[in-house]
Scaffold this motif. Structure first.
Motif, PDB file in Angstrom:
ATOM      1  N   GLU A 155      37.045  31.143  45.962  1.00 16.21           N
ATOM      2  CA  GLU A 155      38.299  30.516  45.570  1.00 16.21           C
ATOM      3  C   GLU A 155      38.356  30.298  44.058  1.00 16.21           C
ATOM      4  O   GLU A 155      39.374  30.559  43.415  1.00 16.21           O
ATOM      5  CB  GLU A 155      38.442  29.176  46.316  1.00 16.21           C
ATOM      6  N   GLU A 156      37.261  29.851  43.493  1.00 24.42           N
ATOM      7  CA  GLU A 156      37.207  29.638  42.043  1.00 24.42           C
ATOM      8  C   GLU A 156      37.279  30.970  41.294  1.00 24.42           C
ATOM      9  O   GLU A 156      37.978  31.090  40.276  1.00 24.42           O
ATOM     10  CB  GLU A 156      35.922  28.895  41.679  1.00 24.42           C
ATOM     11  N   ALA A 157      36.565  31.984  41.802  1.00 22.99           N
ATOM     12  CA  ALA A 157      36.535  33.285  41.131  1.00 22.99           C
ATOM     13  C   ALA A 157      37.884  33.993  41.160  1.00 22.99           C
ATOM     14  O   ALA A 157      38.148  34.858  40.316  1.00 22.99           O
ATOM     15  CB  ALA A 157      35.464  34.173  41.770  1.00 22.99           C
ATOM     16  N   THR A 158      38.725  33.644  42.126  1.00 30.07           N
ATOM     17  CA  THR A 158      40.043  34.279  42.249  1.00 30.07           C
ATOM     18  C   THR A 158      41.162  33.352  41.752  1.00 30.07           C
ATOM     19  O   THR A 158      42.336  33.559  42.091  1.00 30.07           O
ATOM     20  CB  THR A 158      40.323  34.678  43.707  1.00 30.07           C
ATOM     21  N   SER A 159      40.806  32.342  40.994  1.00 32.41           N
ATOM     22  CA  SER A 159      41.788  31.403  40.418  1.00 32.41           C
ATOM     23  C   SER A 159      42.648  30.743  41.492  1.00 32.41           C
ATOM     24  O   SER A 159      43.867  30.597  41.357  1.00 32.41           O
ATOM     25  CB  SER A 159      42.682  32.122  39.398  1.00 32.41           C
ATOM     26  N   PRO A 200      37.312  42.784  46.377  1.00 32.61           N
ATOM     27  CA  PRO A 200      37.001  42.420  44.992  1.00 32.61           C
ATOM     28  C   PRO A 200      37.926  41.339  44.446  1.00 32.61           C
ATOM     29  O   PRO A 200      39.128  41.323  44.725  1.00 32.61           O
ATOM     30  CB  PRO A 200      37.180  43.744  44.231  1.00 32.61           C
ATOM     31  N   ASP A 201      37.364  40.445  43.643  1.00 35.18           N
ATOM     32  CA  ASP A 201      38.112  39.301  43.107  1.00 35.18           C
ATOM     33  C   ASP A 201      39.355  39.740  42.330  1.00 35.18           C
ATOM     34  O   ASP A 201      40.396  39.091  42.394  1.00 35.18           O
ATOM     35  CB  ASP A 201      37.213  38.465  42.190  1.00 35.18           C
ATOM     36  N   GLY A 202      39.253  40.843  41.605  1.00 35.42           N
ATOM     37  CA  GLY A 202      40.344  41.268  40.749  1.00 35.42           C
ATOM     38  C   GLY A 202      41.595  41.710  41.482  1.00 35.42           C
ATOM     39  O   GLY A 202      42.660  41.853  40.866  1.00 35.42           O
ATOM     40  N   LEU A 203      41.501  41.941  42.798  1.00 34.21           N
ATOM     41  CA  LEU A 203      42.664  42.368  43.566  1.00 34.21           C
ATOM     42  C   LEU A 203      43.528  41.206  44.021  1.00 34.21           C
ATOM     43  O   LEU A 203      44.627  41.419  44.562  1.00 34.21           O
ATOM     44  CB  LEU A 203      42.217  43.195  44.782  1.00 34.21           C
ATOM     45  N   TYR A 204      43.046  39.989  43.821  1.00 34.84           N
ATOM     46  CA  TYR A 204      43.822  38.801  44.196  1.00 34.84           C
ATOM     47  C   TYR A 204      44.789  38.479  43.057  1.00 34.84           C
ATOM     48  O   TYR A 204      44.432  37.843  42.073  1.00 34.84           O
ATOM     49  CB  TYR A 204      42.892  37.626  44.492  1.00 34.84           C
ATOM     50  N   ALA A 205      46.018  38.942  43.213  1.00 35.18           N
ATOM     51  CA  ALA A 205      47.033  38.833  42.166  1.00 35.18           C
ATOM     52  C   ALA A 205      47.693  37.453  42.174  1.00 35.18           C
ATOM     53  O   ALA A 205      47.587  36.705  43.153  1.00 35.18           O
ATOM     54  CB  ALA A 205      48.083  39.919  42.370  1.00 35.18           C
ATOM     55  N   PRO A 206      48.403  37.116  41.079  1.00 37.63           N
ATOM     56  CA  PRO A 206      49.089  35.817  41.031  1.00 37.63           C
ATOM     57  C   PRO A 206      50.114  35.626  42.143  1.00 37.63           C
ATOM     58  O   PRO A 206      50.331  34.508  42.605  1.00 37.63           O
ATOM     59  CB  PRO A 206      49.760  35.822  39.656  1.00 37.63           C
ATOM     60  N   LYS A 207      50.768  36.726  42.576  1.00 39.48           N
ATOM     61  CA  LYS A 207      51.751  36.634  43.644  1.00 39.48           C
ATOM     62  C   LYS A 207      51.203  37.264  44.929  1.00 39.48           C
ATOM     63  O   LYS A 207      50.385  38.186  44.889  1.00 39.48           O
ATOM     64  CB  LYS A 207      53.058  37.304  43.224  1.00 39.48           C
ATOM     65  N   ASN A 214      47.560  45.314  47.394  1.00 39.74           N
ATOM     66  CA  ASN A 214      46.269  45.667  46.780  1.00 39.74           C
ATOM     67  C   ASN A 214      45.150  45.653  47.806  1.00 39.74           C
ATOM     68  O   ASN A 214      44.290  46.551  47.840  1.00 39.74           O
ATOM     69  CB  ASN A 214      45.921  44.672  45.668  1.00 39.74           C
ATOM     70  N   THR A 215      45.162  44.616  48.630  1.00 41.34           N
ATOM     71  CA  THR A 215      44.094  44.448  49.620  1.00 41.34           C
ATOM     72  C   THR A 215      44.124  45.562  50.651  1.00 41.34           C
ATOM     73  O   THR A 215      43.083  46.158  50.976  1.00 41.34           O
ATOM     74  CB  THR A 215      44.240  43.083  50.319  1.00 41.34           C
ATOM     75  N   LEU A 216      45.312  45.872  51.174  1.00 41.47           N
ATOM     76  CA  LEU A 216      45.411  46.941  52.165  1.00 41.47           C
ATOM     77  C   LEU A 216      45.019  48.286  51.577  1.00 41.47           C
ATOM     78  O   LEU A 216      44.303  49.072  52.224  1.00 41.47           O
ATOM     79  CB  LEU A 216      46.830  47.007  52.733  1.00 41.47           C
ATOM     80  N   ASP A 217      45.480  48.582  50.381  1.00 41.45           N
ATOM     81  CA  ASP A 217      45.126  49.852  49.740  1.00 41.45           C
ATOM     82  C   ASP A 217      43.617  49.983  49.589  1.00 41.45           C
ATOM     83  O   ASP A 217      43.046  51.058  49.823  1.00 41.45           O
ATOM     84  CB  ASP A 217      45.799  49.960  48.370  1.00 41.45           C
TER      85      ASP A 217
END
Length: 264
Positions: A155-159, A200-207, A214-217
């Protein structure tokens, strides 16, 4: 809040019995309510009693007749069974017909508690817990505290985006169940959370919408074989009853994509 009222009431019921207090134990929360990944529609409470008595790792690997003949198992089972029987009696005295004994847990149906609840009686196992399944003649081990701690770090790593994403995908699963595309047991909440932990953490976008895409792809392209459960100790996929099948996970991802393509 119904969930808080339920677990406080259950704790009070356990603490009120002098015979249970003779067993050294602690009472813990586990599951989606504790991890803040629960949906209001599916809100329930998982309360764990962890007895101080330790189950030997050698016993945890046994089953059937070999387990039944093991003296360490016999002692551990007697300790576990004594507490569980008493706890079941205490809960029935307190909540009446709302209480039943399930495969893994003592179940409390929504009523006086205003929330469904499960009480799990366990022994200590390394840094985790172990519970016995009488009908299957085997012990099951799990690591709920490690699951929780690693979820907090994710949770922290994905803001602050991981847990809301878990709730989004659980809601999508419920929609697929309502549409009769899949059964709820094909994609249990625990497995969904573990699946998304591996993203991966970077796929968790602001919206949320870009995060969903991103996750499904990513899941459609990646190999699932090496995925671990969120606790970091157990493979997510495998033949054990406590593991998921890659086939069901792939079917879940395909259904999620079809739901997105159809506009939800």
């Amino acid at each position: 809040m119904a969930s808080k009222q339920a677990h406080v009431s259950m704790r009070d019921a356990l603490a009120s019995d002098d015979r249970l207090s003779e067993f050294k134990h602690e009472v813990l929360l586990q599951g989606s309510y504790k991890n803040n990944t629960n949906l209001r529609k599916d809100s329930d409470v998982d309360l764990v009693v962890r007895l101080a008595y330790k189950l030997s790792p050698s016993v945890a690997d046994l089953s059937g007749k070999r387990l039944h003949a093991n003296t360490s198992h016999q002692a551990a089972h007697k300790h576990w069974q004594s507490f569980r029987r008493r706890a079941l009696r205490v809960m029935k005295n307190r909540y009446g017909d709302a209480v039943t004994s399930g495969r893994k847990t003592i179940k409390l149906a929504r009523g006086e508690l205003h929330a469904d609840a499960d009480l799990v009686v366990t022994l200590s196992y390394k840094e985790g817990i172990a519970l016995y399944l009488p009908d299957e003649k085997r012990w099951v081990v799990s690591f709920p505290q490690q699951h929780h701690d690693r979820g907090q770090k994710k949770e922290e790593a994905t803001s602050g985006r991981f847990k809301r994403t878990v709730r989004m995908f659980k809601a999508a699963r419920n929609r697929l169940v309502d549409l009769k595309v899949l059964a709820k047991e094909d994609a249990p909440s625990y497995f969904i959370e573990c699946l998304l932990y591996n993203v991966p953490d970077g796929l968790y976008a602001p919206k949320l919408a870009p995060t969903y895409r991103n996750t499904l792809d990513w899941l459609k392209k990646t190999q699932l074989k090496g995925f671990k459960c969120q606790n970091g100790k157990v493979p997510l996929f495998g033949p054990a009853p406590e593991q998921w099948s890659q086939q069901k996970a792939r079917s879940f991802v395909r259904a999620l994509q079809e739901l997105w393509d159809a506009g939800g």
